[in-house]
Design a protein around this motif. Structure first.
Motif, PDB file in Angstrom:
ATOM      1  N   ARG A 178     -21.564 -18.746 -28.115  1.00  0.00           N
ATOM      2  CA  ARG A 178     -21.564 -17.606 -29.033  1.00  0.00           C
ATOM      3  C   ARG A 178     -20.345 -16.704 -28.855  1.00  0.00           C
ATOM      4  N   GLY A 179     -20.058 -16.323 -27.623  1.00  0.00           N
ATOM      5  CA  GLY A 179     -18.962 -15.382 -27.377  1.00  0.00           C
ATOM      6  C   GLY A 179     -19.385 -13.959 -27.657  1.00  0.00           C
ATOM      7  N   GLY A 180     -18.404 -13.096 -27.987  1.00  0.00           N
ATOM      8  CA  GLY A 180     -18.702 -11.695 -28.241  1.00  0.00           C
ATOM      9  C   GLY A 180     -18.409 -10.822 -27.039  1.00  0.00           C
ATOM     10  N   ARG A 181     -19.119  -9.716 -26.914  1.00  0.00           N
ATOM     11  CA  ARG A 181     -18.887  -8.768 -25.827  1.00  0.00           C
ATOM     12  C   ARG A 181     -19.528  -9.260 -24.528  1.00  0.00           C
ATOM     13  N   LEU A 182     -18.797  -9.048 -23.421  1.00  0.00           N
ATOM     14  CA  LEU A 182     -19.281  -9.510 -22.123  1.00  0.00           C
ATOM     15  C   LEU A 182     -18.671  -8.642 -21.035  1.00  0.00           C
ATOM     16  N   SER A 183     -19.491  -8.227 -20.082  1.00  0.00           N
ATOM     17  CA  SER A 183     -19.007  -7.496 -18.914  1.00  0.00           C
ATOM     18  C   SER A 183     -19.285  -8.327 -17.669  1.00  0.00           C
ATOM     19  N   ILE A 184     -18.292  -8.392 -16.761  1.00  0.00           N
ATOM     20  CA  ILE A 184     -18.472  -9.111 -15.513  1.00  0.00           C
ATOM     21  C   ILE A 184     -17.840  -8.315 -14.374  1.00  0.00           C
ATOM     22  N   ASP A 185     -18.290  -8.618 -13.172  1.00  0.00           N
ATOM     23  CA  ASP A 185     -17.653  -8.093 -11.966  1.00  0.00           C
ATOM     24  C   ASP A 185     -16.838  -9.227 -11.354  1.00  0.00           C
ATOM     25  N   ALA A 186     -15.523  -9.128 -11.488  1.00  0.00           N
ATOM     26  CA  ALA A 186     -14.617 -10.166 -10.973  1.00  0.00           C
ATOM     27  C   ALA A 186     -13.953  -9.724  -9.671  1.00  0.00           C
ATOM     28  N   SER A 187     -14.611  -8.840  -8.918  1.00  0.00           N
ATOM     29  CA  SER A 187     -14.024  -8.347  -7.672  1.00  0.00           C
ATOM     30  C   SER A 187     -13.754  -9.462  -6.688  1.00  0.00           C
ATOM     31  N   ALA A 188     -14.562 -10.522  -6.725  1.00  0.00           N
ATOM     32  CA  ALA A 188     -14.419 -11.607  -5.758  1.00  0.00           C
ATOM     33  C   ALA A 188     -13.291 -12.559  -6.106  1.00  0.00           C
ATOM     34  N   SER A 189     -12.903 -12.629  -7.382  1.00  0.00           N
ATOM     35  CA  SER A 189     -11.848 -13.558  -7.771  1.00  0.00           C
ATOM     36  C   SER A 189     -11.392 -13.300  -9.199  1.00  0.00           C
ATOM     37  N   SER A 190     -10.080 -13.236  -9.389  1.00  0.00           N
ATOM     38  CA  SER A 190      -9.535 -13.120 -10.743  1.00  0.00           C
ATOM     39  C   SER A 190      -9.807 -14.378 -11.558  1.00  0.00           C
ATOM     40  N   GLN A 191     -10.145 -15.491 -10.883  1.00  0.00           N
ATOM     41  CA  GLN A 191     -10.400 -16.742 -11.599  1.00  0.00           C
ATOM     42  C   GLN A 191     -11.607 -16.647 -12.527  1.00  0.00           C
ATOM     43  N   PHE A 192     -12.539 -15.728 -12.244  1.00  0.00           N
ATOM     44  CA  PHE A 192     -13.666 -15.539 -13.149  1.00  0.00           C
ATOM     45  C   PHE A 192     -13.162 -15.069 -14.515  1.00  0.00           C
ATOM     46  N   VAL A 193     -12.209 -14.158 -14.511  1.00  0.00           N
ATOM     47  CA  VAL A 193     -11.632 -13.677 -15.762  1.00  0.00           C
ATOM     48  C   VAL A 193     -10.857 -14.794 -16.450  1.00  0.00           C
ATOM     49  N   SER A 194      -9.975 -15.452 -15.704  1.00  0.00           N
ATOM     50  CA  SER A 194      -9.143 -16.503 -16.309  1.00  0.00           C
ATOM     51  C   SER A 194      -9.988 -17.627 -16.879  1.00  0.00           C
ATOM     52  N   GLY A 195     -11.030 -18.024 -16.152  1.00  0.00           N
ATOM     53  CA  GLY A 195     -11.868 -19.125 -16.627  1.00  0.00           C
ATOM     54  C   GLY A 195     -12.504 -18.831 -17.970  1.00  0.00           C
ATOM     55  N   LEU A 196     -12.942 -17.601 -18.169  1.00  0.00           N
ATOM     56  CA  LEU A 196     -13.556 -17.229 -19.443  1.00  0.00           C
ATOM     57  C   LEU A 196     -12.508 -17.060 -20.544  1.00  0.00           C
ATOM     58  N   LEU A 197     -11.377 -16.458 -20.208  1.00  0.00           N
ATOM     59  CA  LEU A 197     -10.342 -16.248 -21.230  1.00  0.00           C
ATOM     60  C   LEU A 197      -9.805 -17.571 -21.764  1.00  0.00           C
ATOM     61  N   LEU A 198      -9.646 -18.569 -20.903  1.00  0.00           N
ATOM     62  CA  LEU A 198      -9.029 -19.824 -21.326  1.00  0.00           C
ATOM     63  C   LEU A 198      -9.821 -20.516 -22.433  1.00  0.00           C
ATOM     64  N   SER A 199     -11.139 -20.498 -22.340  1.00  0.00           N
ATOM     65  CA  SER A 199     -11.966 -21.171 -23.352  1.00  0.00           C
ATOM     66  C   SER A 199     -12.377 -20.247 -24.486  1.00  0.00           C
ATOM     67  N   ALA A 200     -12.130 -18.953 -24.352  1.00  0.00           N
ATOM     68  CA  ALA A 200     -12.620 -17.974 -25.311  1.00  0.00           C
ATOM     69  C   ALA A 200     -12.176 -18.203 -26.758  1.00  0.00           C
ATOM     70  N   PRO A 201     -10.955 -18.715 -27.023  1.00  0.00           N
ATOM     71  CA  PRO A 201     -10.596 -18.930 -28.433  1.00  0.00           C
ATOM     72  C   PRO A 201     -11.535 -19.889 -29.158  1.00  0.00           C
ATOM     73  N   ARG A 202     -12.196 -20.748 -28.381  1.00  0.00           N
ATOM     74  CA  ARG A 202     -13.110 -21.725 -28.989  1.00  0.00           C
ATOM     75  C   ARG A 202     -14.536 -21.197 -29.101  1.00  0.00           C
TER      76      ARG A 202
END
Length: 462
Positions: A178-202
């Protein structure tokens, strides 16, 4: 700390590797294979396009092999190809041709110990049709994954795990997210952000992602992800710090050339300060999102001369610690690039004054607990390292040879090699762990150390 490091890679443990001692000032010339961070991002993006892409000069290592295997299992075509006409061949392996295809489930993705695989592939695999299981090496099951699992659930993916926020976990993809708005705590690793951003256009609605934690380490890696998306025509807005809006839409096919891995350059560059002499690192990019570029400004703090010479970076350590140079202790905040910490902490353990390295608390969740591991191995070698909440305090103390545990961690293994330049008898138990991102490390290191002259005997302490 648990010092059991024999193989989780399916092979019998090898004999310890005794780090070569520098016989004199170095005159090194090092060419490194491609960036792991860039290679695995481009593999994911190429898999999500509508047309084939070619990745030139990619990294060939355990981490990239796991990413390739995971994508192939999901149905993506990845073939090894010869260089384009007129292009120089990659001495470290062939180029890669990625052909997208409808992705299917009924697969188990083996992440090994690769953070990029375990954080990047689940959002992509959620776009497949059918059941997917995400798992990895035994220690990988201790690595933080809660943010990705929680994000998938919040995006409508039905995830099954044991409630511990770690691997293994499973879900059944429906072909869309679905996507849309999402909040996460990525304090443990920036990879959590990157992993979601990479697939987000789809994702059907793209993604409006907000980080809500107290800190966000390794920001350059997120910048790398955003730049890679934009280079493929994806619109990414950044309304505020810690907030990203990725618009839904196509990801353009693109042929890319991967830069050398600048984080893997760290031990080679540091070697000039330890052994003395100069180390030339070939094809250093003039502009990059790789955090290893910070070595240009960090190493001069210890007294190195760092200059660009054409396409190369040249580090001159003078006479070096081996030759009696006074190398100061420092206070450093490495929150931008914690992956440089093992090499720099090894250097600090050989310096003349105390150092404090902070901004690296998140390294407790890397391939091993790197703070505990660095403290344990340096202290076992005679050093005086104290763990802090967010880093390490390193006091100068004479070091001696002996066992050095790698903890299945490539950067712990290379830290032992750095100490071994001037401390005779450092025996790294698992130098093969460097295959994670630099399989050629033992050979490249031996070649570098061999450039030192035998004009004087090496020191045996730091």
């Amino acid at each position: 700390m648990d010092e059991t490091t024999h193989s989780q890679r399916g092979t019998a443990p090898a004999a310890p590797w005794t780090a070569p001692v520098a016989g004199g000032p170095l005159r090194g010339d090092v060419s490194l294979p491609g960036s792991k961070s860039l290679t695995n991002r481009e593999l994911v993006l190429a898999a999500l396009t509508d047309n084939p892409s070619t990745i030139r000069l990619p990294l060939h290592s355990r981490d990239s092999a796991l990413m390739i295997a995971g994508l192939r299992a999901l149905g993506v075509g990845i073939d090894e190809v010869a260089p384009a006409d007129g292009a120089a061949p990659n001495p470290y392996g062939p180029d890669l041709r990625i052909t997208p295809a409808p992705m299917h489930g009924d697969v188990r993705v083996d992440c090994g110990l690769a953070g990029t695989v375990m954080r990047f592939l689940p959002p992509l695999a959620a776009l497949a049709v059918g059941p997917v299981t995400i798992d990895g090496d035994p220690y990988a099951r201790k690595r933080p994954m809660h943010a990705i699992i929680r994000a998938l659930v919040d995006l409508g993916v039905d995830v099954t795990d044991d409630g511990g926020g770690a691997m293994p976990f499973a879900f059944t993809g429906t072909g869309s997210v679905r996507g849309g708005r999402l909040s996460i705590d990525a304090s443990a690793s920036s990879q959590f952000v990157s992993g979601l951003l990479l697939s987000a256009p789809r994702f059907d609605e793209g993604l409006h992602l907000t980080h809500v934690g107290e800190r966000l380490p390794s920001m350059p890696h997120i910048e790398m992800t955003v730049e890679a998306l934009r280079a493929r025509g994806v619109r990414v807005d950044e309304p505020s710090v810690g907030e990203w809006v990725v618009h839904s839409g196509p990801i353009a096919a693109r042929d890319v050339t991967i830069e050398p891995d600048l984080s893997n350059a760290a031990p080679f560059a540091v070697a000039a300060l330890v052994a003395g002499g100069t180390v030339r690192i070939r094809t250093w990019p003039t502009a990059t999102t790789q955090v290893g570029a910070d070595l240009e400004t960090l190493l001069p703090l210890w007294g190195a001369s760092v200059v660009r010479d054409g396409d190369d970076l040249v580090v001159d350590g003078g006479v070096g610690i081996r030759g009696g140079a006074s190398v100061p202790g420092l206070e450093l905040d490495l929150s931008r690039g914690g992956e440089l910490a093992p090499a720099l902490v090894a250097l600090a353990a050989l310096a003349d004054g105390p150092s404090v390295v902070t901004g690296i608390g998140h390294l407790r969740g890397h391939e091993t607990d790197r703070l505990a591991a660095l403290a344990a191995e340096i202290n076992r070698s005679g050093g005086a390292v104290q763990e802090l909440d967010d880093g390490l305090r390193i006091e100068p103390a004479p070091l001696h040879g002996g066992p050095w545990a790698a903890y299945e961690d490539h950067r712990m293994a290379t830290a032992g090699a750095i100490v071994g330049l001037v401390v005779d008898g450092v025996a790294v138990d698992d130098i093969g762990s460097t295959a994670k991102t630099l399989p050629q490390f033992p050979e490249l290191w031996a070649e570098l150390v061999a450039t030192g002259t035998a004009s004087s005997s090496p020191s045996s302490e730091g």
